[in-house]
Design an enzyme around this catalytic site. Structure first.
Site, PDB file in Angstrom:
ATOM      1  N   LYS A 169       5.576   8.046   0.527  1.00 13.83           N
ATOM      2  CA  LYS A 169       5.637   9.241   1.368  1.00 13.83           C
ATOM      3  C   LYS A 169       6.947   9.971   1.161  1.00 13.83           C
ATOM      4  O   LYS A 169       8.000   9.355   1.177  1.00 13.83           O
ATOM      5  CB  LYS A 169       5.532   8.834   2.833  1.00 13.83           C
ATOM      6  N   ASP A 219      -4.935   1.301   7.478  1.00 14.39           N
ATOM      7  CA  ASP A 219      -5.695   1.324   8.730  1.00 14.39           C
ATOM      8  C   ASP A 219      -5.192   2.367   9.713  1.00 14.39           C
ATOM      9  O   ASP A 219      -4.064   2.853   9.621  1.00 14.39           O
ATOM     10  CB  ASP A 219      -5.589  -0.037   9.412  1.00 14.39           C
ATOM     11  N   ASP A 224       0.819  -1.201   0.000  1.00 13.16           N
ATOM     12  CA  ASP A 224       0.000   0.000   0.000  1.00 13.16           C
ATOM     13  C   ASP A 224       0.860   1.261   0.000  1.00 13.16           C
ATOM     14  O   ASP A 224       0.612   2.202  -0.728  1.00 13.16           O
ATOM     15  CB  ASP A 224      -0.963  -0.006   1.206  1.00 13.16           C
ATOM     16  N   ILE A 225       1.902   1.273   0.837  1.00 13.72           N
ATOM     17  CA  ILE A 225       2.635   2.529   1.023  1.00 13.72           C
ATOM     18  C   ILE A 225       4.102   2.280   1.333  1.00 13.72           C
ATOM     19  O   ILE A 225       4.442   1.353   2.067  1.00 13.72           O
ATOM     20  CB  ILE A 225       1.953   3.384   2.133  1.00 13.72           C
ATOM     21  N   LEU A 226       4.951   3.082   0.721  1.00 11.51           N
ATOM     22  CA  LEU A 226       6.377   3.059   1.023  1.00 11.51           C
ATOM     23  C   LEU A 226       6.666   4.212   1.970  1.00 11.51           C
ATOM     24  O   LEU A 226       6.458   5.372   1.623  1.00 11.51           O
ATOM     25  CB  LEU A 226       7.186   3.238  -0.260  1.00 11.51           C
ATOM     26  N   ASP A 227       7.108   3.864   3.181  1.00 16.96           N
ATOM     27  CA  ASP A 227       7.345   4.886   4.203  1.00 16.96           C
ATOM     28  C   ASP A 227       8.853   4.925   4.457  1.00 16.96           C
ATOM     29  O   ASP A 227       9.580   5.637   3.783  1.00 16.96           O
ATOM     30  CB  ASP A 227       6.509   4.516   5.431  1.00 16.96           C
ATOM     31  N   THR A 228       9.340   4.149   5.434  1.00 21.08           N
ATOM     32  CA  THR A 228      10.795   4.100   5.648  1.00 21.08           C
ATOM     33  C   THR A 228      11.480   3.207   4.610  1.00 21.08           C
ATOM     34  O   THR A 228      12.683   3.266   4.442  1.00 21.08           O
ATOM     35  CB  THR A 228      11.123   3.533   7.042  1.00 21.08           C
ATOM     36  N   ALA A 229      10.709   2.338   3.968  1.00 15.13           N
ATOM     37  CA  ALA A 229      11.182   1.346   2.981  1.00 15.13           C
ATOM     38  C   ALA A 229      11.777   0.100   3.643  1.00 15.13           C
ATOM     39  O   ALA A 229      12.255  -0.792   2.953  1.00 15.13           O
ATOM     40  CB  ALA A 229      12.152   1.935   1.959  1.00 15.13           C
ATOM     41  N   THR A 272      10.190  -2.312   5.295  1.00 18.41           N
ATOM     42  CA  THR A 272       9.362  -3.492   5.008  1.00 18.41           C
ATOM     43  C   THR A 272       9.674  -4.031   3.614  1.00 18.41           C
ATOM     44  O   THR A 272      10.001  -5.211   3.447  1.00 18.41           O
ATOM     45  CB  THR A 272       7.859  -3.136   5.102  1.00 18.41           C
TER      46      THR A 272
HETATM   47  P1  5GP Z   1       7.925   1.029   5.988  1.00 18.99           P
HETATM   48  O1  5GP Z   1       8.603  -0.254   6.321  1.00 18.99           O
HETATM   49  O2  5GP Z   1       8.104   1.488   4.577  1.00 18.99           O
HETATM   50  O3  5GP Z   1       8.276   2.115   6.973  1.00 18.99           O
HETATM   51  O4  5GP Z   1       6.418   0.811   6.318  1.00 18.99           O
HETATM   52  C1  5GP Z   1       5.485   0.398   5.431  1.00 18.99           C
HETATM   53  C2  5GP Z   1       4.264  -0.027   6.222  1.00 18.99           C
HETATM   54  O5  5GP Z   1       3.978   0.887   7.305  1.00 18.99           O
HETATM   55  C3  5GP Z   1       3.079   0.003   5.315  1.00 18.99           C
HETATM   56  O6  5GP Z   1       2.880  -1.266   4.721  1.00 18.99           O
HETATM   57  C4  5GP Z   1       1.967   0.373   6.268  1.00 18.99           C
HETATM   58  O7  5GP Z   1       1.459  -0.804   6.851  1.00 18.99           O
HETATM   59  C5  5GP Z   1       2.618   1.183   7.353  1.00 18.99           C
HETATM   60  N1  5GP Z   1       2.437   2.637   7.126  1.00 18.99           N
HETATM   61  C6  5GP Z   1       3.386   3.541   6.805  1.00 18.99           C
HETATM   62  N2  5GP Z   1       2.852   4.773   6.656  1.00 18.99           N
HETATM   63  C7  5GP Z   1       1.530   4.647   6.899  1.00 18.99           C
HETATM   64  C8  5GP Z   1       0.421   5.576   6.902  1.00 18.99           C
HETATM   65  O8  5GP Z   1       0.511   6.790   6.644  1.00 18.99           O
HETATM   66  N3  5GP Z   1      -0.807   5.058   7.179  1.00 18.99           N
HETATM   67  C9  5GP Z   1      -0.993   3.734   7.469  1.00 18.99           C
HETATM   68  N4  5GP Z   1      -2.229   3.352   7.743  1.00 18.99           N
HETATM   69  N5  5GP Z   1       0.025   2.833   7.469  1.00 18.99           N
HETATM   70  C10 5GP Z   1       1.270   3.283   7.194  1.00 18.99           C
HETATM   71 MG    MG Z   2       1.392  -2.670   5.504  1.00 10.46          MG
END
Ligand code: 5GP
Ligand code: MG
Length: 193
Positions: free
Chosen positions: A125, A153, A94-99, A101
């Site tokens: 993001k 969520d 769904d979303i790439l945040d810190t990357a 995951t």
């Molecule tokens: P990463 O490992 O890139 O930091 O995190 C990715 C995961 O964090 C996403 O699969 C999601 O589950 C969760 N996440 C990151 N940002 C958001 C956000 O703005 N809203 C929600 N609901 N989940 C987020």
């Molecule tokens: Mg997720």
């Protein structure tokens, strides 16, 4: 709740992403692997736009950011991943945040010897990434806001919204109350027409 992306905007962009995938793969069979639970809606809508033979699979990945565990620890539950050896795989989230995951899951999937591995994210993001990572397909770049809906969520609620929105700060404390959720569903129904 503020609507960031309407159902219409999301669907148009997913059609374009399906076209980008068609340009890359033509009629070659592919396997979509979605990260649960967040990728559910994105996977279902993208899947319907793809014309090549397409298989699907899922995995769960949870990263622990609390002080009790080592930051960056990623737990992968690969129970629903089909045999991808020698197949073209597109990993969806769904979303790439810190990357963290996606880079962990990519490492895991590479160990299964796919013919190729690409990554698609609906949202990316800005300004949050902690490890180098470039998705092959990106739906939308968004500001650094916590978003909900369309699979995303807040404490496991709001995944059913067909738009992507930002919760009002004022409502965060009672955000999981049924009346706040049904108000959000109502706001989305107003943006659908
Ligand atoms: P990463 O490992 O890139 O930091 O995190 C990715 C995961 O964090 C996403 O699969 C999601 O589950 C969760 N996440 C990151 N940002 C958001 C956000 O703005 N809203 C929600 N609901 N989940 C987020
Ligand atoms: Mg997720």
């Amino acid at each position: 709740m503020q609507v960031l992306l309407t159902p219409d905007q999301i669907h148009k962009r997913i059609e374009e992403m399906a076209h980008e995938i068609a340009v890359d793969f033509g009629n070659e069979p592919i396997t979509l692997i979605g990260i649960l639970n967040g990728s559910l809606m994105f996977m279902a809508d993208l899947l319907r736009e793809l014309k090549m033979p397409t298989r699907i699979g899922f995995l769960r990945a949870s990263s622990y950011r609390g002080t009790a565990t080592r930051p960056g620890t990623l737990d992968i539950l690969p129970g629903l991943v089909p045999d991808v050896a020698g197949r073209h795989v597109i990993l969806l989230d769904d979303i790439l945040d810190t990357a963290r995951t996606l880079s962990g899951v990519v490492e895991f999937l590479q160990s299964l010897s796919p013919a190729s591995l690409k990554v698609g994210v609906l949202l990316r993001k800005r300004g949050r990434q902690e490890v180098p990572f470039e998705p092959d397909y990106t739906g939308f770049e968004i500001p650094d806001l916590f978003v909900i809906g369309y699979g995303l969520d807040f404490n496991d609620d709001y995944r059913q919204l067909s738009c992507i929105g930002v919760l009002d700060e004022a409502n965060i404390d009672q955000a999981h109350h049924p009346e706040v959720i049904s108000k959000a569903v109502h706001i989305v129904s107003l943006t659908t027409e």
